[in-house]
Motif scaffolding. Structure first.
Motif, PDB file in Angstrom:
ATOM      1  N   ALA A   9       4.484 -27.171 -43.781  1.00 26.37           N
ATOM      2  CA  ALA A   9       3.243 -25.866 -43.121  1.00 26.37           C
ATOM      3  C   ALA A   9       3.399 -26.693 -41.479  1.00 26.37           C
ATOM      4  O   ALA A   9       3.925 -27.194 -41.396  1.00 26.37           O
ATOM      5  N   ASP A  10       3.687 -25.271 -41.178  1.00 27.70           N
ATOM      6  CA  ASP A  10       3.248 -24.142 -40.155  1.00 27.70           C
ATOM      7  C   ASP A  10       1.838 -24.834 -39.236  1.00 27.70           C
ATOM      8  O   ASP A  10       1.583 -23.469 -39.371  1.00 27.70           O
ATOM      9  N   GLY A  58       6.607 -33.147 -46.188  1.00 26.58           N
ATOM     10  CA  GLY A  58       7.458 -32.284 -46.141  1.00 26.58           C
ATOM     11  C   GLY A  58       7.240 -32.434 -44.403  1.00 26.58           C
ATOM     12  O   GLY A  58       6.725 -33.242 -43.538  1.00 26.58           O
ATOM     13  N   ALA A  59       7.642 -31.332 -43.713  1.00 24.34           N
ATOM     14  CA  ALA A  59       8.015 -30.519 -42.345  1.00 24.34           C
ATOM     15  C   ALA A  59       6.664 -30.730 -42.025  1.00 24.34           C
ATOM     16  O   ALA A  59       6.211 -29.430 -42.828  1.00 24.34           O
ATOM     17  N   VAL A  60       6.217 -31.117 -41.186  1.00 21.54           N
ATOM     18  CA  VAL A  60       4.214 -30.622 -40.632  1.00 21.54           C
ATOM     19  C   VAL A  60       4.701 -30.149 -38.939  1.00 21.54           C
ATOM     20  O   VAL A  60       4.862 -31.492 -38.201  1.00 21.54           O
ATOM     21  N   SER A  61       4.265 -28.932 -38.644  1.00 22.95           N
ATOM     22  CA  SER A  61       4.553 -28.922 -36.768  1.00 22.95           C
ATOM     23  C   SER A  61       2.847 -28.845 -36.892  1.00 22.95           C
ATOM     24  O   SER A  61       1.985 -27.998 -36.943  1.00 22.95           O
ATOM     25  N   GLU A  70      -1.006 -40.955 -48.602  1.00 23.53           N
ATOM     26  CA  GLU A  70       0.317 -41.186 -48.471  1.00 23.53           C
ATOM     27  C   GLU A  70       0.790 -39.700 -47.686  1.00 23.53           C
ATOM     28  O   GLU A  70       0.889 -38.867 -48.016  1.00 23.53           O
ATOM     29  N   LEU A  71       1.026 -39.929 -46.758  1.00 19.50           N
ATOM     30  CA  LEU A  71       1.760 -39.245 -45.863  1.00 19.50           C
ATOM     31  C   LEU A  71       3.738 -39.725 -45.639  1.00 19.50           C
ATOM     32  O   LEU A  71       3.423 -40.311 -45.235  1.00 19.50           O
ATOM     33  N   ASP A  72       4.321 -38.408 -46.592  1.00 22.28           N
ATOM     34  CA  ASP A  72       5.844 -37.976 -46.593  1.00 22.28           C
ATOM     35  C   ASP A  72       5.828 -37.698 -45.852  1.00 22.28           C
ATOM     36  O   ASP A  72       6.155 -37.060 -45.908  1.00 22.28           O
ATOM     37  N   VAL A  73       6.232 -37.586 -44.181  1.00 21.81           N
ATOM     38  CA  VAL A  73       6.488 -36.242 -43.422  1.00 21.81           C
ATOM     39  C   VAL A  73       7.710 -36.396 -42.573  1.00 21.81           C
ATOM     40  O   VAL A  73       7.837 -37.356 -42.083  1.00 21.81           O
ATOM     41  N   ASP A  74       8.097 -35.056 -41.856  1.00 15.46           N
ATOM     42  CA  ASP A  74       8.339 -34.783 -40.961  1.00 15.46           C
ATOM     43  C   ASP A  74       7.788 -34.328 -40.031  1.00 15.46           C
ATOM     44  O   ASP A  74       7.785 -32.554 -39.975  1.00 15.46           O
ATOM     45  N   HIS A  75       7.251 -34.926 -39.363  1.00 15.38           N
ATOM     46  CA  HIS A  75       6.052 -34.363 -38.302  1.00 15.38           C
ATOM     47  C   HIS A  75       6.239 -34.274 -37.044  1.00 15.38           C
ATOM     48  O   HIS A  75       7.136 -35.023 -36.586  1.00 15.38           O
ATOM     49  N   ARG A  76       6.467 -33.473 -36.728  1.00 10.63           N
ATOM     50  CA  ARG A  76       6.611 -32.638 -35.366  1.00 10.63           C
ATOM     51  C   ARG A  76       5.285 -31.918 -34.398  1.00 10.63           C
ATOM     52  O   ARG A  76       4.797 -31.247 -34.793  1.00 10.63           O
ATOM     53  N   GLY A  77       4.861 -32.297 -33.462  1.00  4.31           N
ATOM     54  CA  GLY A  77       4.003 -31.758 -32.329  1.00  4.31           C
ATOM     55  C   GLY A  77       2.838 -32.103 -32.839  1.00  4.31           C
ATOM     56  O   GLY A  77       1.999 -32.665 -33.774  1.00  4.31           O
ATOM     57  N   MET A 125       5.529 -42.723 -44.603  1.00  3.43           N
ATOM     58  CA  MET A 125       7.352 -42.876 -44.868  1.00  3.43           C
ATOM     59  C   MET A 125       6.949 -41.604 -44.426  1.00  3.43           C
ATOM     60  O   MET A 125       6.814 -39.958 -43.970  1.00  3.43           O
ATOM     61  N   GLY A 126       8.772 -41.695 -43.479  1.00  2.00           N
ATOM     62  CA  GLY A 126       8.931 -40.505 -42.511  1.00  2.00           C
ATOM     63  C   GLY A 126       8.929 -40.645 -41.460  1.00  2.00           C
ATOM     64  O   GLY A 126       9.180 -42.072 -40.906  1.00  2.00           O
ATOM     65  N   GLN A 127       8.876 -39.074 -40.668  1.00  2.00           N
ATOM     66  CA  GLN A 127       8.913 -39.853 -38.959  1.00  2.00           C
ATOM     67  C   GLN A 127       8.260 -38.711 -38.049  1.00  2.00           C
ATOM     68  O   GLN A 127       6.892 -38.092 -39.151  1.00  2.00           O
ATOM     69  N   THR A 128       7.217 -39.067 -37.144  1.00  2.00           N
ATOM     70  CA  THR A 128       6.976 -37.908 -36.088  1.00  2.00           C
ATOM     71  C   THR A 128       7.466 -38.639 -35.019  1.00  2.00           C
ATOM     72  O   THR A 128       6.779 -39.461 -34.696  1.00  2.00           O
TER      73      THR A 128
END
Length: 175
Positions: A78-79, A93-96, A107-114, A127-130
């Protein structure tokens, strides 16, 4: 100089599209979507998505999400910020924007930015990254991947992956 009385009228235009399909009601006001029903499947909304139901699935929104239900799934990121609550909550997925999640199983399997990642529940899996910090409170917390900021955990049991990378501090309370 004297003040002349001024009379002004302001008109606000909001286009609302209302749909009602069986047990599902969807209202679109501009870019925002408001939906309620037993089983909801929403995708591709560009504004903020508000949804409540037994099963709520929001796929690939380009705006933020506020959702509550028994099962809540945000798929393909989500943007915008995500606020989700339910018995079974998952975000992929990718979350900003910040992520706020509460449920029995999260469960949080994210590519998190911001922003920040915050989750509370019985069983939490990240799982993933922030690029931000992460805060988890639950009975059982499992963390894998990469956290560029700080990691704060309060849990009955904590499992940190051997290859977990944390750029800041790790603070935990195991009770």
């Amino acid at each position: 100089l004297g003040a002349a009385p001024v009379s002004a009228r302001c008109a606000v235009h909001a286009q609302a599209q209302i749909g009602d399909e069986g047990d599902e009601s969807v209202v679109r006001v501009g870019e925002e979507v408001f939906a309620a029903g037993d089983t909801l499947s929403l995708s591709g909304n560009s504004g903020l998505t508000w949804a409540a139901g037994n099963t709520v699935v929001v796929e690939e929104p380009s705006g933020g999400v506020v959702a509550a239900g028994n099962v809540v799934k945000v798929l393909k990121g989500a943007d915008g910020p995500i606020i989700a609550a339910g018995s079974d909550v998952s975000v992929e997925g990718a979350v900003s924007g910040s992520i706020y999640a509460a449920g029995q199983d999260v469960e949080l399997d994210v590519d998190h930015r911001g922003g920040t990642v915050l989750a509370a529940g019985s069983n939490i899996g990240f799982m993933g990254q922030t690029t931000g910090s992460a805060y988890f409170a639950g009975d059982s917390v499992r963390v894998e991947g990469r956290i560029d900021g700080d990691l704060y955990v309060s849990a009955g049991s904590v499992s940190l992956a051997d290859d977990l990378v944390v750029g800041g501090e790790i603070v935990y309370d195991i009770g």
